[in-house]
Design a protein around this motif. Structure first.
Motif, PDB file in Angstrom:
ATOM      1  N   VAL A 166       0.840  -1.204   0.000  1.00 20.09           N
ATOM      2  CA  VAL A 166       0.000   0.000   0.000  1.00 20.09           C
ATOM      3  C   VAL A 166       0.871   1.248   0.000  1.00 20.09           C
ATOM      4  CG1 VAL A 166      -1.666   1.332   1.342  1.00 20.09           C
ATOM      5  CG2 VAL A 166      -1.960  -1.133   1.091  1.00 20.09           C
ATOM      6  N   TYR A 167       1.925   1.255   0.819  1.00 23.53           N
ATOM      7  CA  TYR A 167       2.804   2.431   0.892  1.00 23.53           C
ATOM      8  C   TYR A 167       3.488   2.700  -0.452  1.00 23.53           C
ATOM      9  CZ  TYR A 167       6.898   5.253   1.976  1.00 23.53           C
ATOM     10  OH  TYR A 167       7.876   6.218   1.958  1.00 23.53           O
ATOM     11  N   THR A 174      -2.457  10.247   0.287  1.00 24.74           N
ATOM     12  CA  THR A 174      -3.407   9.164  -0.007  1.00 24.74           C
ATOM     13  C   THR A 174      -3.148   7.897   0.791  1.00 24.74           C
ATOM     14  OG1 THR A 174      -2.034   8.342  -1.841  1.00 24.74           O
ATOM     15  CG2 THR A 174      -3.679  10.045  -2.355  1.00 24.74           C
ATOM     16  N   TYR A 175      -2.062   7.879   1.574  1.00 29.58           N
ATOM     17  CA  TYR A 175      -1.674   6.639   2.263  1.00 29.58           C
ATOM     18  C   TYR A 175      -2.761   6.149   3.213  1.00 29.58           C
ATOM     19  CZ  TYR A 175       0.698   3.656   5.675  1.00 29.58           C
ATOM     20  OH  TYR A 175       1.032   2.630   6.513  1.00 29.58           O
ATOM     21  N   ARG A 176      -3.266   7.015   4.064  1.00 28.88           N
ATOM     22  CA  ARG A 176      -4.225   6.584   5.081  1.00 28.88           C
ATOM     23  C   ARG A 176      -5.499   6.025   4.444  1.00 28.88           C
ATOM     24  NH1 ARG A 176      -4.603   8.106  10.522  1.00 28.88           N
ATOM     25  NH2 ARG A 176      -3.004   9.707  10.149  1.00 28.88           N
ATOM     26  N   GLY A 201      -3.620 -14.361   1.651  1.00 29.79           N
ATOM     27  CA  GLY A 201      -2.596 -13.605   0.946  1.00 29.79           C
ATOM     28  C   GLY A 201      -2.876 -12.115   0.948  1.00 29.79           C
ATOM     29  N   THR A 202      -1.928 -11.353   0.428  1.00 30.73           N
ATOM     30  CA  THR A 202      -2.115  -9.916   0.278  1.00 30.73           C
ATOM     31  C   THR A 202      -2.912  -9.633  -0.991  1.00 30.73           C
ATOM     32  OG1 THR A 202      -0.061  -9.631  -0.980  1.00 30.73           O
ATOM     33  CG2 THR A 202       0.109  -9.536   1.420  1.00 30.73           C
ATOM     34  N   GLU A 203      -3.241  -8.367  -1.201  1.00 31.56           N
ATOM     35  CA  GLU A 203      -4.023  -8.013  -2.393  1.00 31.56           C
ATOM     36  C   GLU A 203      -3.260  -8.349  -3.671  1.00 31.56           C
ATOM     37  OE1 GLU A 203      -5.202  -3.966  -2.172  1.00 31.56           O
ATOM     38  OE2 GLU A 203      -6.574  -4.260  -0.492  1.00 31.56           O
ATOM     39  N   GLU A 204      -1.948  -8.111  -3.671  1.00 32.44           N
ATOM     40  CA  GLU A 204      -1.152  -8.445  -4.852  1.00 32.44           C
ATOM     41  C   GLU A 204      -1.077  -9.951  -5.043  1.00 32.44           C
ATOM     42  OE1 GLU A 204       2.656  -6.596  -4.903  1.00 32.44           O
ATOM     43  OE2 GLU A 204       1.864  -4.551  -5.017  1.00 32.44           O
ATOM     44  N   ASP A 205      -1.007 -10.702  -3.948  1.00 34.56           N
ATOM     45  CA  ASP A 205      -1.008 -12.163  -4.053  1.00 34.56           C
ATOM     46  C   ASP A 205      -2.292 -12.656  -4.696  1.00 34.56           C
ATOM     47  OD1 ASP A 205       1.445 -12.223  -2.827  1.00 34.56           O
ATOM     48  OD2 ASP A 205       0.637 -12.630  -0.828  1.00 34.56           O
TER      49      ASP A 205
END
Length: 519
Positions: A166-167, A174-176, A201-205
């Motif tokens: 995300v970072y 826009t980070y938060r 998994g993560t969103e990319e996974d």
């Protein structure tokens, strides 16, 4: 009054004779030379000549701009610089990249990961990132509630990776909101029942897995695609496949009762009995693996981490396994797969199937207890438990690996002969059968078939034959899937394994095989 040091006695008094100080610190001597004042010449202003209004406008005109200095021609000389005014600011060449601060993998006693990076490398304040990371971790813990006991660090690892992803895609402003959107997406996921569940998994996974899954699903496996990797008869014999009908009547000795055999678990010799003594065998159910401790190579068992020299960690029944074709044939007769029907429209056999079996230990050796078949698209077409032949008694259900319990197996209605007849509806002599260590499945089914693709062969072990890589490792490496995740307690699923072998072959076709050119 303090006494004077006379430091100003060499200077004449500014007041001269008009000085009224009782004790002047300056000198009043007449012999002392007077101080000379500075004479700064001042030029008197000249009167401006009388001019017309048009001439007056010209005198008050705006001065011209400084001459342009081309930065590409290098710096100008000092003389030119004095004429052209103040030096121009040099332009910064190149693109400005946002510093990416990758957090280190450290954790607290509660499991919450901690970001350990240089604050100067992060565009977002570290306390803010740490608070967002903690929130992500708490939501991963809720999502993974059912699978965390077997994977205690999974929530921490995925929260750390999710925050990093995300970072890297957001800015300071826009980070938060990006993290909040990520948390909202976590809440919408289904609760996973295993580590191979699509929600893990993560969103990319998840995105990468979905894209890979789509490519695999879109690939229709055909005979033409599989032709380059179908095993030859010579290769099949090398890897333990039975390619010819063994000698003998077949099925004349369904069990080995009262015979002396070697236990597969503890290697001791024992007599096969219908009702064996419980816990007479002490063994390790895990495999030996090599690792280093203080630079020294050690061999330990995966089940208990004990060295190879120590005794077994588990007790159970003595069991035996047979691989010789004559012995297998005597327990239950082998047979070839049926020939294809001349009228292809009435033949229900499939071009490609993936097959997997689960086995249990009996008085007739290791016998098949469950058979699963999927077609070339991964759709399940057959999944049945197998009842033992007459005269064959179950010694150990091998639930740790087979996943079959006594309660489930007593419901089996089909014998091995009935299962073979049912498989004839899907498999004929031209059908390509896909499997992992397929010779074990075909031998326990007592099937002789020559059109085979084995994932243990097309993905070879780096040490070469006779070593084979496990299906679990291959699925994890190439498909990103975790199968057989029971941890030695819940066993395997033959349906899951057959789908995994089919997907591995699809992956191999997409990534390893050269495209077949039509002539």
């Amino acid at each position: 009054m303090f006494s004077s040091f006379g430091l100003f006695q060499s200077l004449p008094c500014p007041e001269r004779n008009n000085c009224n100080r009782p004790s002047c610190i300056f000198s009043h001597s007449l012999d002392l030379l007077s101080h000379h004042s500075l004479n700064i010449p001042v030029q008197k202003a000249q009167p401006l000549p009388q001019t017309s209004p048009s001439t007056d406008v010209g005198l008050h005109a705006r001065p011209s701009k400084r001459p342009f200095h081309d930065l590409t021609q290098g710096p100008s000389s000092s003389s030119n610089a004095s004429l052209s005014g103040p030096p121009t600011q040099r332009l910064r060449v190149g693109t400005t990249k946002k510093p990416v601060a990758v957090p280190a993998a450290s954790h607290t006693s509660t499991g919450v990961p901690i970001i350990r990076i240089n604050p100067a490398q992060s565009q977002v304040a570290i306390p803010v990132r740490q608070a967002m990371l903690k929130t992500l971790y708490e939501h991963f813990v809720v999502l993974y509630e059912t699978i965390l006991p077997l994977n205690p660090t999974l929530a921490s690892e995925h929260a750390l990776r999710q925050e990093e992803q995300v970072y890297s895609k957001s800015t300071k402003l826009t980070y938060r909101n990006a993290v909040i959107n990520s948390i909202a997406a976590l809440k919408r996921r289904l609760t996973p029942t295993s580590i191979s569940h699509p929600s893990v998994g993560t969103e990319e996974d998840l995105a990468a897995r979905a894209e890979s899954r789509k490519k695999l699903d879109d690939l229709q496996v055909t005979r033409l695609l599989l032709k380059p990797i179908v095993m030859s008869l010579e290769a099949m014999r090398t890897w333990g496949f039975i390619t010819e009908m063994p000698e003998g009547l077949g099925g004349d000795q369904p069990n080995a009762e009262d015979k002396i055999v070697q236990c597969e678990r503890c290697t001791q010799s024992y007599m096969v009995k219908t009702n064996p003594t419980a816990e007479e065998c002490q063994y390790h159910w895990g495999r030996l693996f090599t690792h280093k401790i203080n630079g020294e190579r050690m061999r330990s068992y995966s089940c208990c981490q004990k060295p190879a020299e120590e005794g077994g960690c588990t007790r159970g029944h003595h069991v035996f396994y047979e691989s010789a074709a004559e012995n297998l044939h005597s327990r239950h007769a082998f047979s070839f797969t049926r020939p294809s029907i001349a009228d292809t429209e009435t033949d229900t056999a499939l071009d490609v199937v993936a097959l997997d079996c689960e086995m249990i230990y009996t008085t007739g050796g290791m016998r098949v207890a469950r058979v699963s078949v999927v077609d070339g698209s991964g759709k399940e077409v057959f999944d049945e438990l197998v009842r033992m032949d007459d005269g064959v008694e179950v010694i150990d259900y091998n639930t740790r690996f087979s996943g079959i319990t006594r309660e489930e197996h007593v419901q089996a209605t089909l014998s091995l002969s009935s299962v073979r007849k049912s498989l004839d509806a899907f498999i004929n002599r031209d059908t390509i059968i896909i499997g992992h260590a397929l010779h074990n499945d075909l031998n326990t089914l007592r099937i002789i078939h020559h059109q085979c693709v084995d994932t243990a062969i097309i993905f070879p072990h780096r040490a070469g034959p006779p070593y084979r890589r496990s299906l679990r490792d291959l699925a994890k490496e190439h498909l990103g899937l975790t199968i057989q995740a029971g941890g030695g307690t819940s066993g395997h699923s033959s349906v899951e394994d057959s789908v995994a072998t089919l997907d591995l072959v699809r992956w191999y076709i997409l990534n390893k095989l050269k495209p077949i050119t039509k002539t």
